[in-house]
Design a protein around this motif. Structure first.
Motif, PDB file in Angstrom:
ATOM      1  N   ARG A   1     -43.310  30.481  14.353  1.00  0.00           N
ATOM      2  CA  ARG A   1     -43.177  29.075  14.753  1.00  0.00           C
ATOM      3  C   ARG A   1     -43.859  28.194  13.706  1.00  0.00           C
ATOM      4  O   ARG A   1     -44.822  28.625  13.063  1.00  0.00           O
ATOM      5  N   TYR A   2     -43.340  26.989  13.579  1.00  0.00           N
ATOM      6  CA  TYR A   2     -43.888  26.020  12.627  1.00  0.00           C
ATOM      7  C   TYR A   2     -45.310  25.654  13.046  1.00  0.00           C
ATOM      8  O   TYR A   2     -45.549  25.307  14.195  1.00  0.00           O
ATOM      9  N   HIS A   3     -46.250  25.737  12.094  1.00  0.00           N
ATOM     10  CA  HIS A   3     -47.669  25.536  12.407  1.00  0.00           C
ATOM     11  C   HIS A   3     -48.122  24.090  12.153  1.00  0.00           C
ATOM     12  O   HIS A   3     -49.303  23.775  12.280  1.00  0.00           O
ATOM     13  N   GLY A   4     -47.201  23.249  11.741  1.00  0.00           N
ATOM     14  CA  GLY A   4     -47.538  21.833  11.571  1.00  0.00           C
ATOM     15  C   GLY A   4     -48.210  21.478  10.251  1.00  0.00           C
ATOM     16  O   GLY A   4     -48.587  20.337  10.028  1.00  0.00           O
ATOM     17  N   ARG A   5     -48.404  22.464   9.388  1.00  0.00           N
ATOM     18  CA  ARG A   5     -49.014  22.187   8.067  1.00  0.00           C
ATOM     19  C   ARG A   5     -47.906  22.209   7.020  1.00  0.00           C
ATOM     20  O   ARG A   5     -47.094  23.131   7.006  1.00  0.00           O
ATOM     21  N   TRP A   6     -47.936  21.233   6.124  1.00  0.00           N
ATOM     22  CA  TRP A   6     -46.934  21.230   5.056  1.00  0.00           C
ATOM     23  C   TRP A   6     -47.463  20.454   3.853  1.00  0.00           C
ATOM     24  O   TRP A   6     -48.341  19.593   3.980  1.00  0.00           O
ATOM     25  N   CYS A   7     -46.946  20.815   2.686  1.00  0.00           N
ATOM     26  CA  CYS A   7     -47.288  20.122   1.438  1.00  0.00           C
ATOM     27  C   CYS A   7     -45.982  19.776   0.742  1.00  0.00           C
ATOM     28  O   CYS A   7     -44.947  20.416   1.006  1.00  0.00           O
ATOM     29  N   GLN A   8     -46.029  18.810  -0.148  1.00  0.00           N
ATOM     30  CA  GLN A   8     -44.794  18.460  -0.854  1.00  0.00           C
ATOM     31  C   GLN A   8     -45.068  18.025  -2.287  1.00  0.00           C
ATOM     32  O   GLN A   8     -46.173  17.592  -2.626  1.00  0.00           O
ATOM     33  N   LEU A   9     -44.054  18.200  -3.110  1.00  0.00           N
ATOM     34  CA  LEU A   9     -44.080  17.716  -4.493  1.00  0.00           C
ATOM     35  C   LEU A   9     -42.815  16.898  -4.717  1.00  0.00           C
ATOM     36  O   LEU A   9     -41.726  17.329  -4.333  1.00  0.00           O
ATOM     37  N   TRP A  10     -42.977  15.734  -5.344  1.00  0.00           N
ATOM     38  CA  TRP A  10     -41.808  14.932  -5.690  1.00  0.00           C
ATOM     39  C   TRP A  10     -41.385  15.293  -7.113  1.00  0.00           C
ATOM     40  O   TRP A  10     -42.227  15.327  -8.013  1.00  0.00           O
ATOM     41  N   LEU A  11     -40.123  15.569  -7.290  1.00  0.00           N
ATOM     42  CA  LEU A  11     -39.646  16.039  -8.591  1.00  0.00           C
ATOM     43  C   LEU A  11     -38.391  15.308  -9.029  1.00  0.00           C
ATOM     44  O   LEU A  11     -37.526  15.008  -8.194  1.00  0.00           O
ATOM     45  N   ASN A  12     -38.321  15.051 -10.317  1.00  0.00           N
ATOM     46  CA  ASN A  12     -37.064  14.624 -10.920  1.00  0.00           C
ATOM     47  C   ASN A  12     -36.544  15.777 -11.758  1.00  0.00           C
ATOM     48  O   ASN A  12     -37.286  16.356 -12.549  1.00  0.00           O
ATOM     49  N   VAL A  13     -35.287  16.124 -11.579  1.00  0.00           N
ATOM     50  CA  VAL A  13     -34.721  17.272 -12.291  1.00  0.00           C
ATOM     51  C   VAL A  13     -33.712  16.760 -13.303  1.00  0.00           C
ATOM     52  O   VAL A  13     -32.727  16.089 -12.958  1.00  0.00           O
ATOM     53  N   THR A  14     -33.996  17.045 -14.562  1.00  0.00           N
ATOM     54  CA  THR A  14     -33.121  16.533 -15.650  1.00  0.00           C
ATOM     55  C   THR A  14     -32.109  17.600 -16.077  1.00  0.00           C
ATOM     56  O   THR A  14     -32.329  18.788 -15.881  1.00  0.00           O
ATOM     57  N   THR A  15     -31.057  17.130 -16.685  1.00  0.00           N
ATOM     58  CA  THR A  15     -30.019  18.055 -17.196  1.00  0.00           C
ATOM     59  C   THR A  15     -30.541  18.728 -18.451  1.00  0.00           C
ATOM     60  O   THR A  15     -31.168  18.078 -19.295  1.00  0.00           O
ATOM     61  N   PRO A  16     -30.327  20.045 -18.580  1.00  0.00           N
ATOM     62  CA  PRO A  16     -30.815  20.717 -19.802  1.00  0.00           C
ATOM     63  C   PRO A  16     -30.108  20.189 -21.056  1.00  0.00           C
ATOM     64  O   PRO A  16     -28.917  19.888 -20.997  1.00  0.00           O
ATOM     65  N   ILE A  17     -30.872  20.063 -22.135  1.00  0.00           N
ATOM     66  CA  ILE A  17     -30.276  19.564 -23.391  1.00  0.00           C
ATOM     67  C   ILE A  17     -29.551  20.719 -24.084  1.00  0.00           C
ATOM     68  O   ILE A  17     -30.149  21.757 -24.361  1.00  0.00           O
ATOM     69  N   VAL A  18     -28.281  20.504 -24.334  1.00  0.00           N
ATOM     70  CA  VAL A  18     -27.480  21.555 -25.020  1.00  0.00           C
ATOM     71  C   VAL A  18     -27.549  21.319 -26.523  1.00  0.00           C
ATOM     72  O   VAL A  18     -27.247  20.213 -26.991  1.00  0.00           O
TER      73      VAL A  18
END
Lengths: 156, 164
Positions: free
Chosen positions: B146-163
């Motif tokens: 069961r969900y214990h009510g604790r959570w963490c988060q990271l905000w991320l921007n994901v860029t396209t790989p340079i070819v």
């Protein structure tokens, strides 16, 4: 030539029997879900042993090792690792009742020790209550009995 | 006689305190004031710093995941990693309603902690991704996690790989 054929046939039959019987014995063919259920069963058994007062630290370490094996088995699709996790969980379950029993005995011993300590302290308190003042003043007189006390009259 | 009673009271008080301490030493279990569990995400140097903000799609990035048990009993933890965005809901009672990317399991004794090295990657480029780590615990009552009510988060921007 006939003898050679017979020998080859016998070897093939023996190999078939050996692998046919030997392989299932080495692997119980547990699926990842079955192994996970077994790990949870092992955890519940450990929790019960801990509630009984048992020292479950080594069992927890083994369970974490089994969890790691299952994770690796799932990641690399390696059935032998999943089997190993299943077998370790079974082994943990088989030992938890013994650990729990040992813990229960230890808890009983602690309760007994606690009762003894309380009885001793109550008895000591009663002795101090009954004989303490007399003993205190006897010791005081022994140390200070030679003192001479002068009575001072208050001047009007 | 007044002194006698004072001495007696002091001696009795000492005996009572000593008895209390002795009994507490004999029964050390079950004294948990407020049971709780810790969950933390650490940066690539195992510190509460240097978290990734911009990552390249498909490339692995390193983090550490830390869990500590102060529940007063052995616990089976299951940390679930999920990927959402700014509109995805999560709070202390409701977990994020998106598929689980990956999960990490560990069983911890009371007072123990564990740190996982985590290597993750996100394949789709985008902005304001929310990488969430939820703590779940095995609940014997419901016979499941069961969900214990604790959570963490990271905000991320994901860029396209340079070819090249």
């Amino acid at each position: 030539m006939k003898l050679l054929f017979k020998l080859l046939l016998a070897f093939a039959l023996i190999s078939l029997v050996f692998f046919g019987l030997g392989l299932p014995a080495a692997s119980n063919g547990a699926s990842a879900d079955e192994a996970e259920d077994k790990l949870i069963e092992a955890f519940k058994a450990i929790a019960e042993a801990e509630r009984m007062g048992g020292n479950v630290s080594s069992l927890v370490a083994e369970l974490n090792e089994a969890i790691r094996l299952l994770e690796e088995g799932e990641t690399y699709k390696n059935e032998s690792l999943i089997d190993e996790a299943f077998l370790r969980a079974e082994s943990i379950i088989s030992r938890t009742s013994e650990v729990g029993r040992e813990g229960a005995v230890e808890v009983q011993a602690r309760v007994f020790q606690g009762v003894i300590v309380i009885v001793v302290f109550v008895a000591l308190a009663l002795v101090v209550w009954r004989y303490g003042p007399r003993l205190f003043w006897r010791l005081w007189v022994r140390g200070n009995g030679k003192r001479v006390v002068h009575r001072r009259t208050r001047e009007a | 006689m007044l002194i006698d009673e004072e001495v007696l009271a002091v001696v009795l008080a000492i005996i009572v305190v000593a008895a209390g301490i002795a009994v507490l030493q004999i029964f050390p279990i079950g004294r948990i004031a407020e049971p709780f569990s810790e969950l933390a995400v650490l940066g690539p140097e195992m510190k509460i710093a240097d978290y990734p903000k911009e990552i390249v799609a498909g490339e692995l990035f390193k983090l550490y995941l830390y869990v500590r048990n102060y529940e007063g009993k052995v616990m089976y933890y299951n940390v679930r990693v999920k990927l959402g965005n700014s509109s995805t809901q999560i709070n202390e009672t409701e977990p994020m309603n998106v598929p689980v990317m990956t999960r990490y399991d560990v069983v911890l004794l009371d007072g123990d902690n564990f740190t996982w090295p985590v290597a993750l990657s996100i394949d789709e480029p985008g902005v304001n991704y929310r990488l969430v780590f939820e703590m779940w615990v095995y609940d014997e009552g419901s016979d499941g996690f069961r969900y214990h009510g604790r959570w963490c988060q990271l905000w991320l921007n994901v860029t396209t790989p340079i070819v090249p």
